[in-house]
Design an enzyme around this catalytic site. Structure first.
Site, mmCIF file in Angstrom:
data_model
loop_
_atom_site.group_PDB
_atom_site.id
_atom_site.type_symbol
_atom_site.label_atom_id
_atom_site.label_comp_id
_atom_site.label_asym_id
_atom_site.label_seq_id
_atom_site.Cartn_x
_atom_site.Cartn_y
_atom_site.Cartn_z
ATOM 1 N N SER A 58 -22.107 55.152 38.017
ATOM 2 C CA SER A 58 -20.828 54.429 38.114
ATOM 3 C C SER A 58 -19.774 55.106 37.236
ATOM 4 O O SER A 58 -18.578 54.858 37.405
ATOM 5 C CB SER A 58 -21.007 52.966 37.697
ATOM 6 N N GLU A 194 -29.773 45.366 43.714
ATOM 7 C CA GLU A 194 -28.315 45.223 43.765
ATOM 8 C C GLU A 194 -27.880 44.577 45.072
ATOM 9 O O GLU A 194 -28.257 45.046 46.168
ATOM 10 C CB GLU A 194 -27.655 46.609 43.610
HETATM 11 O O1 KIV Z 1 -24.450 53.239 38.199
HETATM 12 C C1 KIV Z 1 -24.581 52.073 37.780
HETATM 13 O O2 KIV Z 1 -23.824 51.589 36.925
HETATM 14 C C2 KIV Z 1 -25.664 51.288 38.346
HETATM 15 C C3 KIV Z 1 -25.743 49.839 37.965
HETATM 16 C C4 KIV Z 1 -24.645 49.082 38.571
HETATM 17 C C5 KIV Z 1 -27.069 49.267 38.269
HETATM 18 O O3 KIV Z 1 -26.442 51.791 39.078
#
Ligand code: KIV
Length: 276
Positions: A58, A194
């Site tokens: 992310s 998720e």
């Molecule tokens: O990349 C991320 O932050 C994630 C979480 C939302 C689980 O995969």
């Protein structure tokens, strides 16, 4: 760790381990995980007792400003992961393997994971997918790399899923359940769920002996994870599953405007901020 010690806030003087997470599951104890991408926020979360910090891909969106997680690379994430390891002393730090760094073969997964463990000091890696990544999970675990799995909405597959939408409704719920069991058998130490229906997440949680970590998966999972910019109120349009625990965007806006006003009026710097 003694059996009376809690995972959240309870482990001190050493890093949390994957065994501690198994212990929490056995005791029926829920725990929080948050993302982190730099040393200072990692320190705050670590000192607050958060047992697991995820350097998520992310970062592609919240750090690098892309509109999906796809463009980010191992080279982009390595320095962020190293900063989070340096900023923390207690949390288990999990590095997300980015898109294109593990899908092609177990060998590729091992090479990418080894870079995170050697060059950043990460304690575990996360990868997305079910049956198609079982050989990767087996290879990593047998090489000594703890693996966090990720099922349901897997953002690296956004183009196949046709958008960021709830997964596992109807018959695909059975496939998700069987993927989760296969990942546990392959040696994963936990699984992120998720954007899946709450009843499915609850059933997966009771069917596994490894912890489930929910994000948009209801209250029945063993742990919950949020991207820190979402939970702090920095993200402009967060998803339905996000609860904002602060209004950081509002607070930063107020502070930077106050600074700008004092600079333009001459009120800052005052004598107490000035060397003679
Ligand atoms: O990349 C991320 O932050 C994630 C979480 C939302 C689980 O995969």
């Amino acid at each position: 760790m003694s059996s009376s010690t809690t995972l959240y806030g309870g482990v001190s003087g050493r890093r949390v381990t994957v065994r501690d997470l198994t212990g929490a599951k056995e005791r029926g104890e829920r725990w929080p995980m948050v993302t982190a991408y730099d040393a200072m926020t990692a320190r705050v979360f670590d000192q607050a007792g958060i047992p697991v910090l995820l350097v998520g891909d992310s970062a592609a969106m919240v750090v690098y400003g892309y509109d999906s997680t796809l463009p980010v690379t191992v080279d982009d994430l390595l320095p962020l992961t190293a900063a989070v390891v340096r900023g923390s002393s207690r949390a288990l730090v999990v590095a997300d393997l980015p898109f294109g760094s593990y899908q092609s073969s177990p060998q590729q997964a091992l090479e990418s994971a080894a870079r995170f463990m050697k060059e950043s000091g990460a304690h575990a890696v996360k990868l997305e997918g079910g049956r198609r990544v079982l050989p990767q999970v087996e290879a990593l675990v047998s090489a000594g790399v703890p693996v966090m799995a990720h099922l349901g909405l897997t953002p690296q597959s956004v183009n196949v899923m046709g958008g960021y939408r709830v997964q596992g409704r109807g018959q695909s719920g059975d496939e998700l359940m069987s993927d989760a069991k296969d990942l546990e058998r392959a040696g994963a130490f936990s699984v992120v769920l998720e954007c899946v229906p709450a009843d499915l997440a609850q059933r997966v949680t009771t069917s596994l002996s490894i912890p489930t970590i929910g994000i948009g998966a209801g209250a029945g999972t063993d742990a919950q994870v949020l991207v820190w910019q979402d939970l702090m109120g920095l993200t402009p349009r967060p998803a339905k599953f996000v609860k904002r625990y602060s209004d950081l965007a509002g607070e930063m806006d107020r502070a930077v405007r106050a600074f700008a006003d004092e600079v333009t009026s001459g009120a800052f710097p005052a004598p107490e901020h000035t060397y003679s």
